[in-house]
Design a protein around this motif. Sequence first.
Motif, mmCIF file in Angstrom:
data_model
loop_
_atom_site.group_PDB
_atom_site.id
_atom_site.type_symbol
_atom_site.label_atom_id
_atom_site.label_comp_id
_atom_site.label_asym_id
_atom_site.label_seq_id
_atom_site.Cartn_x
_atom_site.Cartn_y
_atom_site.Cartn_z
ATOM 1 N N GLU A 39 0.823 -1.206 0.000
ATOM 2 C CA GLU A 39 0.000 0.000 0.000
ATOM 3 C C GLU A 39 0.863 1.264 0.000
ATOM 4 O OE1 GLU A 39 -2.418 -3.350 0.874
ATOM 5 O OE2 GLU A 39 -0.588 -2.685 1.888
ATOM 6 N N GLU A 40 1.988 1.242 0.707
ATOM 7 C CA GLU A 40 2.908 2.383 0.664
ATOM 8 C C GLU A 40 3.461 2.574 -0.744
ATOM 9 O OE1 GLU A 40 5.384 3.024 4.593
ATOM 10 O OE2 GLU A 40 5.134 0.861 4.234
ATOM 11 N N VAL A 41 3.759 1.462 -1.411
ATOM 12 C CA VAL A 41 4.281 1.535 -2.778
ATOM 13 C C VAL A 41 3.222 2.065 -3.729
ATOM 14 C CG1 VAL A 41 5.044 0.119 -4.732
ATOM 15 C CG2 VAL A 41 6.089 -0.189 -2.483
ATOM 16 N N ILE A 42 1.983 1.645 -3.567
ATOM 17 C CA ILE A 42 0.894 2.185 -4.387
ATOM 18 C C ILE A 42 0.848 3.705 -4.256
ATOM 19 C CG2 ILE A 42 -1.610 2.321 -4.683
ATOM 20 C CD1 ILE A 42 -1.749 -0.611 -3.772
ATOM 21 N N TYR A 43 0.871 4.180 -3.023
ATOM 22 C CA TYR A 43 0.820 5.623 -2.786
ATOM 23 C C TYR A 43 2.023 6.320 -3.432
ATOM 24 C CZ TYR A 43 -0.371 9.970 -0.377
ATOM 25 O OH TYR A 43 -0.738 11.260 -0.104
ATOM 26 N N LEU A 44 3.185 5.730 -3.267
ATOM 27 C CA LEU A 44 4.408 6.282 -3.852
ATOM 28 C C LEU A 44 4.290 6.396 -5.369
ATOM 29 C CD1 LEU A 44 7.458 7.091 -3.669
ATOM 30 C CD2 LEU A 44 7.965 4.627 -3.815
ATOM 31 N N LEU A 45 3.810 5.342 -6.015
ATOM 32 C CA LEU A 45 3.692 5.336 -7.473
ATOM 33 C C LEU A 45 2.660 6.340 -7.961
ATOM 34 C CD1 LEU A 45 3.851 1.489 -8.178
ATOM 35 C CD2 LEU A 45 5.653 3.174 -8.609
ATOM 36 N N PRO A 319 -2.420 -21.659 -7.543
ATOM 37 C CA PRO A 319 -2.431 -22.502 -8.740
ATOM 38 C C PRO A 319 -1.539 -21.930 -9.834
ATOM 39 C CG PRO A 319 -4.657 -22.232 -7.899
ATOM 40 C CD PRO A 319 -3.785 -21.288 -7.120
ATOM 41 N N ARG A 320 -0.869 -22.809 -10.546
ATOM 42 C CA ARG A 320 0.147 -22.412 -11.507
ATOM 43 C C ARG A 320 -0.381 -21.456 -12.580
ATOM 44 N NH1 ARG A 320 2.177 -27.433 -12.768
ATOM 45 N NH2 ARG A 320 0.703 -27.576 -14.486
ATOM 46 N N ASP A 321 -1.582 -21.692 -13.086
ATOM 47 C CA ASP A 321 -2.061 -20.829 -14.162
ATOM 48 C C ASP A 321 -2.617 -19.496 -13.649
ATOM 49 O OD1 ASP A 321 -4.391 -21.895 -13.064
ATOM 50 O OD2 ASP A 321 -5.436 -21.966 -14.990
ATOM 51 N N LEU A 322 -2.501 -19.256 -12.330
ATOM 52 C CA LEU A 322 -2.839 -17.948 -11.773
ATOM 53 C C LEU A 322 -1.604 -17.082 -11.544
ATOM 54 C CD1 LEU A 322 -5.643 -18.520 -9.095
ATOM 55 C CD2 LEU A 322 -5.881 -17.978 -11.523
ATOM 56 N N PHE A 323 -0.423 -17.634 -11.798
ATOM 57 C CA PHE A 323 0.806 -16.878 -11.532
ATOM 58 C C PHE A 323 0.798 -15.528 -12.252
ATOM 59 C CE2 PHE A 323 3.908 -20.644 -10.561
ATOM 60 C CZ PHE A 323 3.118 -21.005 -9.491
ATOM 61 N N THR A 324 0.425 -15.530 -13.527
ATOM 62 C CA THR A 324 0.433 -14.287 -14.291
ATOM 63 C C THR A 324 -0.651 -13.339 -13.803
ATOM 64 O OG1 THR A 324 1.201 -15.554 -16.194
ATOM 65 C CG2 THR A 324 0.477 -13.312 -16.615
ATOM 66 N N LEU A 325 -1.746 -13.870 -13.297
ATOM 67 C CA LEU A 325 -2.814 -13.030 -12.760
ATOM 68 C C LEU A 325 -2.371 -12.353 -11.465
ATOM 69 C CD1 LEU A 325 -4.276 -15.299 -14.588
ATOM 70 C CD2 LEU A 325 -6.343 -14.564 -13.394
ATOM 71 N N VAL A 326 -1.583 -13.058 -10.647
ATOM 72 C CA VAL A 326 -1.033 -12.447 -9.442
ATOM 73 C C VAL A 326 -0.077 -11.324 -9.838
ATOM 74 C CG1 VAL A 326 0.360 -12.853 -7.382
ATOM 75 C CG2 VAL A 326 -1.314 -14.552 -8.101
ATOM 76 N N PHE A 327 0.727 -11.571 -10.861
ATOM 77 C CA PHE A 327 1.595 -10.534 -11.427
ATOM 78 C C PHE A 327 0.750 -9.317 -11.806
ATOM 79 C CE2 PHE A 327 4.040 -8.288 -14.488
ATOM 80 C CZ PHE A 327 5.360 -8.712 -14.467
ATOM 81 N N ALA A 328 -0.399 -9.567 -12.415
ATOM 82 C CA ALA A 328 -1.267 -8.473 -12.867
ATOM 83 C C ALA A 328 -1.839 -7.682 -11.700
ATOM 84 C CB ALA A 328 -2.394 -9.022 -13.736
ATOM 85 N N ILE A 329 -2.174 -8.359 -10.591
ATOM 86 C CA ILE A 329 -2.664 -7.641 -9.411
ATOM 87 C C ILE A 329 -1.632 -6.591 -8.992
ATOM 88 C CG2 ILE A 329 -3.232 -7.833 -6.953
ATOM 89 C CD1 ILE A 329 -4.241 -10.673 -7.520
ATOM 90 N N SER A 330 -0.387 -7.024 -8.888
ATOM 91 C CA SER A 330 0.679 -6.119 -8.477
ATOM 92 C C SER A 330 0.931 -5.030 -9.506
ATOM 93 C CB SER A 330 1.967 -6.922 -8.256
ATOM 94 O OG SER A 330 3.056 -6.067 -7.993
ATOM 95 N N ARG A 331 1.093 -5.414 -10.766
ATOM 96 C CA ARG A 331 1.455 -4.468 -11.814
ATOM 97 C C ARG A 331 0.335 -3.467 -12.091
ATOM 98 N NH1 ARG A 331 5.615 -4.842 -15.325
ATOM 99 N NH2 ARG A 331 6.638 -5.656 -13.446
ATOM 100 N N THR A 332 -0.882 -3.759 -11.668
ATOM 101 C CA THR A 332 -1.974 -2.795 -11.806
ATOM 102 C C THR A 332 -1.596 -1.459 -11.191
ATOM 103 O OG1 THR A 332 -3.737 -4.451 -11.942
ATOM 104 C CG2 THR A 332 -4.358 -2.298 -11.081
ATOM 105 N N SER A 333 -0.870 -1.481 -10.080
ATOM 106 C CA SER A 333 -0.461 -0.230 -9.433
ATOM 107 C C SER A 333 0.416 0.591 -10.361
ATOM 108 C CB SER A 333 0.268 -0.531 -8.123
ATOM 109 O OG SER A 333 1.426 -1.334 -8.341
ATOM 110 N N GLY A 334 1.357 -0.059 -11.038
ATOM 111 C CA GLY A 334 2.226 0.633 -11.975
ATOM 112 C C GLY A 334 1.504 1.055 -13.241
#
Length: 369
Positions: A39-45, A319-334
């Motif tokens: 959350e701090e990183v979201i605010y920073l970005l 689950p393995r085929d959710l790995f990229t979706l987890v990436f997307a959760i994070s990268r949404t901030s950027g």
Amino acid sequence: MAGLADIIACDSTICSIEDGVLRYRGYAIEELAEHASFEEVIYLLWYGRLPNCHELKALKQDLAENAALPPRIYDLLRMYAPWGNAMAKLRTCLSFLTHFDDEVMDHSFAADHRKAVRIMARMAAIVAAIERIRSGREPVDPATIRTQSLAELFLWLLAGEKPEPVAVKAMDKCLVLHAEHELNASTFAARVTVSTMSDTYSGMVSAIGTLKGALHGNANEQVALMLEEIGDVDRVEAYIDGKIADGGLIMGFGHRVYKNGDPRARVLKELARELGEWRQDTRWYDMAVKVAGLVREKKGLLPNVDFYSAVVYTYLGIPRDLFTLVFAISRTSGWLAHIMEQHENNRLIRPRANYTGKGAGTWLPLADR
């Protein structure tokens, strides 16, 4: 230049990669991974600086209050076959959210930030709902969970129970590490889309669609498949030797920008070790370390962010085929940070192409051809 390698496409104050050092708004990724919450990183970005305690509390509260999904999203997910592509489901759900936001075409600073909160808050809920619905379980309503941590919210929504603190800490660190990475393919796609003065949701859909590609988003899934195929640390050397002899691609190594190693990989390696010890099963970590050593020795390549993240996500039970979706959760901030930056000082992104086709031709009437 092929792939626009080393071409400067825009100015940005969000992220830099210089001399192998990744920084968000001037802060080195190692320092953020060690000390900052997601959350701090979201605010920073989004705002260009770290929040004070009151600003952080307000952001966390806003995210928690906006995490619930419109019921029609669940109806949409139930229409899909369980085996349908998870990234395609995420892309469609994000697009569908457009119809529940009355500020879609308002590009003002305030509206952009309100939309960013709504999108960021709902990404974890969408990904968790994709998994639960396709596996025959009811999705968990985010409103029933008392937490202001997106990492804890996601793991709780996914498993249906409160996650262990060690898992939450690891998930939070992964979200920090993947939050932003300058002008990568998905971020560039988002900026191109909104540079036409299209809406934020369209930019996000472009980013997700780009991340879905095998050369950008799902390398960590391929790493997990490789480690699963190897199966045991004693089989690593034979597997790697076979891949090299056949000219096969070993996923999770090398990077177009980092020539001396990806700084995020070093953090994730330690995180993988800690989780392996927590799980009392270091097999995945041991295999990964041996693979990395052999690939460095035999091919001179170093792990990138995808390599050890596959091990971390496996230990977290994702689950393995959710790995990229987890990436997307994070990268949404950027992505959202870049969309807002593009809107603040917009100019249509319209590059030129170097024509390499035939020279000038002479038109012939149809009967003479």
